[in-house]
Structure formats: C-alpha cells, structure tokens
Write a protein that holds these residues in place. Structure first.
Motif, PDB file in Angstrom:
ATOM      1  N   ALA A   1       7.864  -3.196  -7.117  1.00  0.00           N
ATOM      2  CA  ALA A   1       8.891  -2.630  -7.692  1.00  0.00           C
ATOM      3  C   ALA A   1       8.299  -1.262  -8.565  1.00  0.00           C
ATOM      4  CB  ALA A   1       9.602  -3.238  -8.708  1.00  0.00           C
ATOM      5  N   ASP A   2       6.852  -1.491  -8.954  1.00  0.00           N
ATOM      6  CA  ASP A   2       6.130  -0.323  -9.723  1.00  0.00           C
ATOM      7  C   ASP A   2       5.576   0.647  -8.487  1.00  0.00           C
ATOM      8  OD1 ASP A   2       4.165  -2.095  -8.830  1.00  0.00           O
ATOM      9  OD2 ASP A   2       2.977  -1.680 -10.505  1.00  0.00           O
ATOM     10  N   HIS A   3       5.797   0.558  -7.527  1.00  0.00           N
ATOM     11  CA  HIS A   3       5.298   1.540  -6.426  1.00  0.00           C
ATOM     12  C   HIS A   3       6.423   2.630  -6.319  1.00  0.00           C
ATOM     13  CE1 HIS A   3       1.727  -0.470  -4.567  1.00  0.00           C
ATOM     14  NE2 HIS A   3       1.715  -0.824  -5.847  1.00  0.00           N
ATOM     15  N   PHE A   4       7.653   2.375  -6.882  1.00  0.00           N
ATOM     16  CA  PHE A   4       8.796   3.504  -6.754  1.00  0.00           C
ATOM     17  C   PHE A   4       8.582   4.241  -8.096  1.00  0.00           C
ATOM     18  CE2 PHE A   4      13.401   4.368  -7.201  1.00  0.00           C
ATOM     19  CZ  PHE A   4      13.329   5.452  -6.228  1.00  0.00           C
ATOM     20  N   LEU A   5       8.334   5.504  -7.999  1.00  0.00           N
ATOM     21  CA  LEU A   5       8.224   6.372  -9.128  1.00  0.00           C
ATOM     22  C   LEU A   5       9.200   7.223  -9.056  1.00  0.00           C
ATOM     23  CD1 LEU A   5       5.254   5.217  -8.470  1.00  0.00           C
ATOM     24  CD2 LEU A   5       4.404   7.061  -9.944  1.00  0.00           C
ATOM     25  N   VAL A   6       9.850   7.522 -10.362  1.00  0.00           N
ATOM     26  CA  VAL A   6      11.004   8.252 -10.651  1.00  0.00           C
ATOM     27  C   VAL A   6      10.652   8.975 -12.109  1.00  0.00           C
ATOM     28  CG1 VAL A   6      12.525   7.143  -9.098  1.00  0.00           C
ATOM     29  CG2 VAL A   6      12.566   6.716 -11.422  1.00  0.00           C
ATOM     30  N   PRO A   7      11.295  10.135 -12.245  1.00  0.00           N
ATOM     31  CA  PRO A   7      11.059  10.625 -13.552  1.00  0.00           C
ATOM     32  C   PRO A   7      12.083  10.087 -14.607  1.00  0.00           C
ATOM     33  CG  PRO A   7      12.363  12.151 -11.941  1.00  0.00           C
ATOM     34  CD  PRO A   7      11.911  10.830 -11.187  1.00  0.00           C
ATOM     35  N   ASP A   8      11.495   9.989 -15.890  1.00  0.00           N
ATOM     36  CA  ASP A   8      12.401   9.117 -16.915  1.00  0.00           C
ATOM     37  C   ASP A   8      13.265  10.274 -17.289  1.00  0.00           C
ATOM     38  OD1 ASP A   8      13.389   7.929 -18.995  1.00  0.00           O
ATOM     39  OD2 ASP A   8      11.597   7.520 -19.655  1.00  0.00           O
ATOM     40  N   THR A   9      14.248  10.341 -16.606  1.00  0.00           N
ATOM     41  CA  THR A   9      15.393  11.365 -17.166  1.00  0.00           C
ATOM     42  C   THR A   9      16.094  11.054 -18.485  1.00  0.00           C
ATOM     43  OG1 THR A   9      17.309  10.293 -16.072  1.00  0.00           O
ATOM     44  CG2 THR A   9      16.240  12.083 -14.793  1.00  0.00           C
ATOM     45  N   SER A  10      15.712  10.083 -19.255  1.00  0.00           N
ATOM     46  CA  SER A  10      16.194  10.006 -20.801  1.00  0.00           C
ATOM     47  C   SER A  10      15.132  10.742 -21.568  1.00  0.00           C
ATOM     48  CB  SER A  10      16.154   8.557 -21.052  1.00  0.00           C
ATOM     49  OG  SER A  10      14.745   7.994 -21.100  1.00  0.00           O
ATOM     50  N   VAL A  11      14.038  11.074 -21.060  1.00  0.00           N
ATOM     51  CA  VAL A  11      12.999  12.038 -21.865  1.00  0.00           C
ATOM     52  C   VAL A  11      13.599  13.256 -21.849  1.00  0.00           C
ATOM     53  CG1 VAL A  11      10.762  13.146 -21.977  1.00  0.00           C
ATOM     54  CG2 VAL A  11      10.996  10.887 -21.221  1.00  0.00           C
ATOM     55  N   SER A  12      13.972  13.929 -23.270  1.00  0.00           N
ATOM     56  CA  SER A  12      14.186  15.269 -23.436  1.00  0.00           C
ATOM     57  C   SER A  12      13.114  15.826 -24.444  1.00  0.00           C
ATOM     58  CB  SER A  12      15.655  14.942 -24.381  1.00  0.00           C
ATOM     59  OG  SER A  12      16.251  16.262 -24.581  1.00  0.00           O
TER      60      SER A  12
ATOM     61  N   ARG B   1       0.833  -1.225  -0.202  1.00  0.00           N
ATOM     62  CA  ARG B   1       0.044   0.080  -0.089  1.00  0.00           C
ATOM     63  C   ARG B   1       0.877   1.125  -0.087  1.00  0.00           C
ATOM     64  NH1 ARG B   1      -4.096   0.085   4.544  1.00  0.00           N
ATOM     65  NH2 ARG B   1      -4.689   1.948   3.159  1.00  0.00           N
ATOM     66  N   VAL B   2       2.071   0.965  -0.152  1.00  0.00           N
ATOM     67  CA  VAL B   2       3.127   2.240   0.102  1.00  0.00           C
ATOM     68  C   VAL B   2       3.460   2.609  -1.271  1.00  0.00           C
ATOM     69  CG1 VAL B   2       5.436   2.989   1.060  1.00  0.00           C
ATOM     70  CG2 VAL B   2       3.642   1.682   2.273  1.00  0.00           C
ATOM     71  N   TYR B   3       3.786   3.941  -1.702  1.00  0.00           N
ATOM     72  CA  TYR B   3       4.263   4.389  -2.833  1.00  0.00           C
ATOM     73  C   TYR B   3       5.369   5.108  -2.319  1.00  0.00           C
ATOM     74  CZ  TYR B   3       0.397   2.930  -5.698  1.00  0.00           C
ATOM     75  OH  TYR B   3      -0.444   1.626  -6.130  1.00  0.00           O
ATOM     76  N   VAL B   4       6.495   5.123  -3.212  1.00  0.00           N
ATOM     77  CA  VAL B   4       7.678   6.018  -2.904  1.00  0.00           C
ATOM     78  C   VAL B   4       8.064   6.779  -4.181  1.00  0.00           C
ATOM     79  CG1 VAL B   4       9.976   6.295  -2.264  1.00  0.00           C
ATOM     80  CG2 VAL B   4       8.733   4.688  -1.305  1.00  0.00           C
ATOM     81  N   PHE B   5       8.146   7.925  -4.182  1.00  0.00           N
ATOM     82  CA  PHE B   5       8.323   8.983  -5.149  1.00  0.00           C
ATOM     83  C   PHE B   5       9.250  10.234  -4.884  1.00  0.00           C
ATOM     84  CE2 PHE B   5       4.427  10.336  -3.528  1.00  0.00           C
ATOM     85  CZ  PHE B   5       4.409  11.763  -3.399  1.00  0.00           C
ATOM     86  N   LEU B   6       9.979  10.526  -6.026  1.00  0.00           N
ATOM     87  CA  LEU B   6      10.990  11.766  -5.664  1.00  0.00           C
ATOM     88  C   LEU B   6      10.187  12.796  -5.756  1.00  0.00           C
ATOM     89  CD1 LEU B   6      14.119  10.024  -7.343  1.00  0.00           C
ATOM     90  CD2 LEU B   6      13.317   9.897  -5.064  1.00  0.00           C
ATOM     91  N   VAL B   7      10.648  13.938  -5.229  1.00  0.00           N
ATOM     92  CA  VAL B   7      10.377  15.599  -5.384  1.00  0.00           C
ATOM     93  C   VAL B   7      11.460  16.231  -5.697  1.00  0.00           C
ATOM     94  CG1 VAL B   7       8.351  15.354  -3.720  1.00  0.00           C
ATOM     95  CG2 VAL B   7      10.551  15.957  -3.157  1.00  0.00           C
ATOM     96  N   ASP B   8      12.599  15.410  -6.111  1.00  0.00           N
ATOM     97  CA  ASP B   8      13.805  16.158  -6.296  1.00  0.00           C
ATOM     98  C   ASP B   8      14.627  15.221  -7.216  1.00  0.00           C
ATOM     99  OD1 ASP B   8      16.015  18.038  -6.964  1.00  0.00           O
ATOM    100  OD2 ASP B   8      16.616  17.761  -4.721  1.00  0.00           O
ATOM    101  N   GLU B   9      15.300  15.384  -8.524  1.00  0.00           N
ATOM    102  CA  GLU B   9      16.053  14.441  -9.151  1.00  0.00           C
ATOM    103  C   GLU B   9      16.855  15.287 -10.094  1.00  0.00           C
ATOM    104  OE1 GLU B   9      17.989  12.182  -9.501  1.00  0.00           O
ATOM    105  OE2 GLU B   9      16.713  10.386  -9.855  1.00  0.00           O
ATOM    106  N   ARG B  10      18.133  14.531 -10.165  1.00  0.00           N
ATOM    107  CA  ARG B  10      19.089  15.303 -11.123  1.00  0.00           C
ATOM    108  C   ARG B  10      18.490  15.128 -12.316  1.00  0.00           C
ATOM    109  NH1 ARG B  10      21.321  13.618  -6.350  1.00  0.00           N
ATOM    110  NH2 ARG B  10      22.873  15.103  -5.157  1.00  0.00           N
TER     111      ARG B  10
END
Length: 92
Positions: free
Chosen positions: A46-57, A6-15
């Motif tokens: 694993a799909d409960h960890f959301l991060v930005p796809d930094t390959s997107v430009s 029931r837990v999701y982890v996401f970033l609010v700051d990414e390089r």
C-alpha cells in the motif's frame, strides 16, 4: 510475472480542492488498478502508491511536499525506470 513489491505507482496529475474523494485521480487508481491487483492476489504494498496529500494547504505547500516525496523515492530507487501517462475522457 511482476514482482509488485518492486513497483511504485505515483500520480503526475491530481485534482486539488475536490469535495469528495471519489472525484480524485487517486480514488480512480485505488478503485481500478489496486483493487484489481488485490483481487488477483498480487502483493502490492500500500505504501508504494504515492499521491499528493491534498489536505495540505495552500496548494504550493501540497505540491512542494509531494515533490520532496517523489524526489526521495526516485533518488533511492535510481529511477524512474518506466513511466506511463494517459488521458481520460476529461483530459486528465
């Protein structure tokens, strides 16, 4: 006991624009929190960890895509219910 399903982890700051995955905040979370959960037998999807796809430009498209994913998640889950922010040694 925490029901990690029931837990999701996401970033609010990414390089953005880093050369190596090890330089990302996502790597730090995977290498510390997620490995520790797995080591202790926690069933964290694993799909409960959301991060930005930094390959997107360009970066604006990356941010827009991530925003859409987060908005969808937060609307679906009626959340967030808890947010934790912290600063590392490099102020990230």
């Amino acid at each position: 006991n925490i029901d990690w399903k029931r837990v999701y982890v996401f970033l609010v700051d990414e390089r953005y624009g880093f050369q190596h995955d090890e330089d990302s905040n996502a790597h730090l979370v995977r290498d510390s929190l997620l490995k520790t959960l797995a080591k202790n037998g926690a069933d964290f999807p694993a799909d409960h960890f959301l991060v930005p796809d930094t390959s997107v430009s360009p970066i604006q498209a990356c941010a827009t895509q991530y925003k859409e994913r987060l908005v969808n998640l937060l609307e679906r889950e009626h959340g967030p219910h808890l947010v934790t922010l912290s600063l590392g040694q490099d102020m990230h």
